[in-house]
Design a protein around this motif. Sequence first.
Motif, short mmCIF file in Angstrom:
data_model
loop_
_atom_site.label_atom_id
_atom_site.label_comp_id
_atom_site.label_asym_id
_atom_site.label_seq_id
_atom_site.Cartn_x
_atom_site.Cartn_y
_atom_site.Cartn_z
N LYS A 18 -2.61 11.44 2.23
CA LYS A 18 -4.07 11.29 2.24
C LYS A 18 -4.54 10.17 1.32
CE LYS A 18 -4.45 15.03 4.81
NZ LYS A 18 -4.79 14.92 6.24
N LYS A 19 -3.78 9.90 0.27
CA LYS A 19 -4.18 8.90 -0.73
C LYS A 19 -3.45 7.60 -0.47
CE LYS A 19 -6.50 11.48 -3.95
NZ LYS A 19 -7.58 11.16 -4.87
N ALA A 20 -4.06 6.50 -0.88
CA ALA A 20 -3.43 5.20 -0.76
C ALA A 20 -3.78 4.37 -1.99
CB ALA A 20 -3.88 4.49 0.51
N VAL A 21 -2.79 3.65 -2.51
CA VAL A 21 -2.98 2.76 -3.65
C VAL A 21 -2.42 1.41 -3.27
CG1 VAL A 21 -2.50 2.35 -6.09
CG2 VAL A 21 -2.68 4.71 -5.24
N LEU A 22 -3.23 0.37 -3.39
CA LEU A 22 -2.76 -0.98 -3.12
C LEU A 22 -2.26 -1.61 -4.42
CD1 LEU A 22 -4.11 -3.68 -0.79
CD2 LEU A 22 -3.76 -4.29 -3.19
N THR A 74 1.88 13.98 -5.11
CA THR A 74 3.15 14.69 -5.24
C THR A 74 4.35 13.75 -5.16
OG1 THR A 74 2.22 16.70 -4.28
CG2 THR A 74 4.62 16.47 -4.21
N ILE A 75 4.31 12.78 -4.27
CA ILE A 75 5.46 11.91 -4.05
C ILE A 75 5.76 11.08 -5.29
CG2 ILE A 75 6.35 10.00 -2.66
CD1 ILE A 75 4.56 11.09 -0.36
N ILE A 76 4.74 10.45 -5.85
CA ILE A 76 4.99 9.61 -7.03
C ILE A 76 5.28 10.46 -8.26
CG2 ILE A 76 2.56 9.37 -7.69
CD1 ILE A 76 5.46 6.82 -8.03
N ARG A 77 4.69 11.66 -8.36
CA ARG A 77 5.01 12.54 -9.48
C ARG A 77 6.49 12.92 -9.46
NH1 ARG A 77 3.20 17.32 -9.40
NH2 ARG A 77 1.93 17.37 -7.50
N GLN A 78 7.00 13.24 -8.30
CA GLN A 78 8.42 13.58 -8.19
C GLN A 78 9.28 12.37 -8.52
OE1 GLN A 78 9.09 15.27 -4.29
NE2 GLN A 78 8.07 17.20 -4.81
N SER A 79 8.85 11.20 -8.10
CA SER A 79 9.61 9.99 -8.39
C SER A 79 9.67 9.71 -9.89
CB SER A 79 8.98 8.80 -7.67
OG SER A 79 9.67 7.60 -7.95
N CYS A 80 8.57 9.96 -10.60
CA CYS A 80 8.53 9.72 -12.05
C CYS A 80 9.45 10.67 -12.81
CB CYS A 80 7.10 9.86 -12.56
SG CYS A 80 6.01 8.48 -12.08
N ASP A 81 9.83 11.78 -12.19
CA ASP A 81 10.76 12.72 -12.82
C ASP A 81 12.20 12.25 -12.70
OD1 ASP A 81 8.77 14.45 -13.64
OD2 ASP A 81 8.89 15.71 -11.85
N LYS A 82 12.42 11.12 -12.03
CA LYS A 82 13.72 10.50 -11.88
C LYS A 82 14.77 11.41 -11.24
CE LYS A 82 12.96 7.21 -15.61
NZ LYS A 82 12.69 6.14 -14.66
N PRO A 83 14.50 11.94 -10.07
CA PRO A 83 15.50 12.73 -9.37
C PRO A 83 16.64 11.85 -8.86
CG PRO A 83 13.65 12.33 -7.93
CD PRO A 83 13.26 11.77 -9.28
N VAL A 90 0.86 -1.18 0.00
CA VAL A 90 0.00 0.00 0.00
C VAL A 90 0.90 1.23 0.00
CG1 VAL A 90 -1.88 1.23 1.12
CG2 VAL A 90 -1.74 -1.28 1.31
N TYR A 91 0.83 2.02 -1.07
CA TYR A 91 1.65 3.23 -1.20
C TYR A 91 0.83 4.44 -0.74
CZ TYR A 91 4.94 0.47 -3.94
OH TYR A 91 5.85 -0.48 -4.35
N TYR A 92 1.46 5.28 0.07
CA TYR A 92 0.79 6.45 0.63
C TYR A 92 1.32 7.72 -0.03
CZ TYR A 92 -0.80 3.09 4.03
OH TYR A 92 -1.37 1.99 4.61
N ASP A 93 0.41 8.63 -0.34
CA ASP A 93 0.80 9.82 -1.08
C ASP A 93 -0.09 10.99 -0.69
OD1 ASP A 93 1.99 11.50 -3.07
OD2 ASP A 93 2.29 9.73 -4.34
N THR A 94 0.24 12.16 -1.21
CA THR A 94 -0.55 13.35 -0.97
C THR A 94 -1.81 13.32 -1.84
OG1 THR A 94 0.57 14.60 -2.71
CG2 THR A 94 1.54 14.66 -0.50
N GLU A 95 -2.67 14.29 -1.64
CA GLU A 95 -3.93 14.35 -2.37
C GLU A 95 -3.71 14.40 -3.88
OE1 GLU A 95 -7.89 13.98 -2.45
OE2 GLU A 95 -6.82 14.24 -0.55
N ASP A 96 -2.65 15.08 -4.32
CA ASP A 96 -2.39 15.19 -5.76
C ASP A 96 -1.20 14.34 -6.20
OD1 ASP A 96 -0.35 16.59 -4.61
OD2 ASP A 96 -0.60 18.41 -5.81
#
Length: 266
Positions: free
Chosen positions: A142-146, A51-60, A43-49
């Motif tokens: 706030k968001k969660a994806v299983l 943000t965490i996975i969006r930043q990850s997809c930018d490959k920092p 279960v991945y936890y993230d902000t409402e929009d």
Amino acid sequence: MQQTFDRYEKKYLLTPEQARFLQVRLIPYFREDQYGLHTICSVYYDTEDFTIIRQSCDKPVYKEKLRLRSYTSFGAPAPGPDSPVFLELKKKFDGIVNKRRISLTLQQARDYLSGGKTPPREIAESQIFREIDWFVHRWQPKKAVLVAYDRIALQGLTEAAPRMTLDRSIRWRTELPDPAYGSDGQLLWPEQESPVLMEVKVPGAVPVWLAHLLDEAGVYPASFSKIGSIYLSHLNPFDPQTRRNSPCSKASCPSPRPAASPRSAS
């Protein structure tokens, strides 16, 4: 049980034919670990929009994510409130993956993530929990994806052999994202097109003998993230149309059907 990991994780997307070929060729070097075929729910936890996975997809150069993970034998009942789970902070810096996790019951994890209830003292006073708690307070997820999948893990027969995993049937859901409700979800790829995700987990370079086997099978590294592909194809609120029918972005993930087939043994 080990609570911290530092290693490189090389990922490969295999056709079923390539997966069968490698599983046969790897027999002299590996055996299935004691868990056999099992199902993992993360279960991945993230902000409402997101943000965490969006930043990850930018490959920092540096990225991190928080997930809750459960392990069950394939076909076994879903975990209950007293079942052990791991709350894990996964970090990646300059290609090196660092995982730091604590063991809780599923109910303890729920109480902390949903209600802010501090875990038992021996856990709450650990350095790893402090790092997780800092992450939670910083991001206020706030968001969660299983994300669920069925895994076979291979353990090397010698110390020089790396650890390998083979993941099939990657699926996901946002409704009831709690492993207690089982591992059902929407498949990331259509079943007839679904590749096998192989991960090689090594402290350094892939051994030469394994590199030769992978080359023989026509298998090459892929930049791939399960949650990243799910976000880009199904959950991206900023670009909902262009990626709706694609399991991953062209910039970050190769075709799920590798072109090369295993080469004939000489």
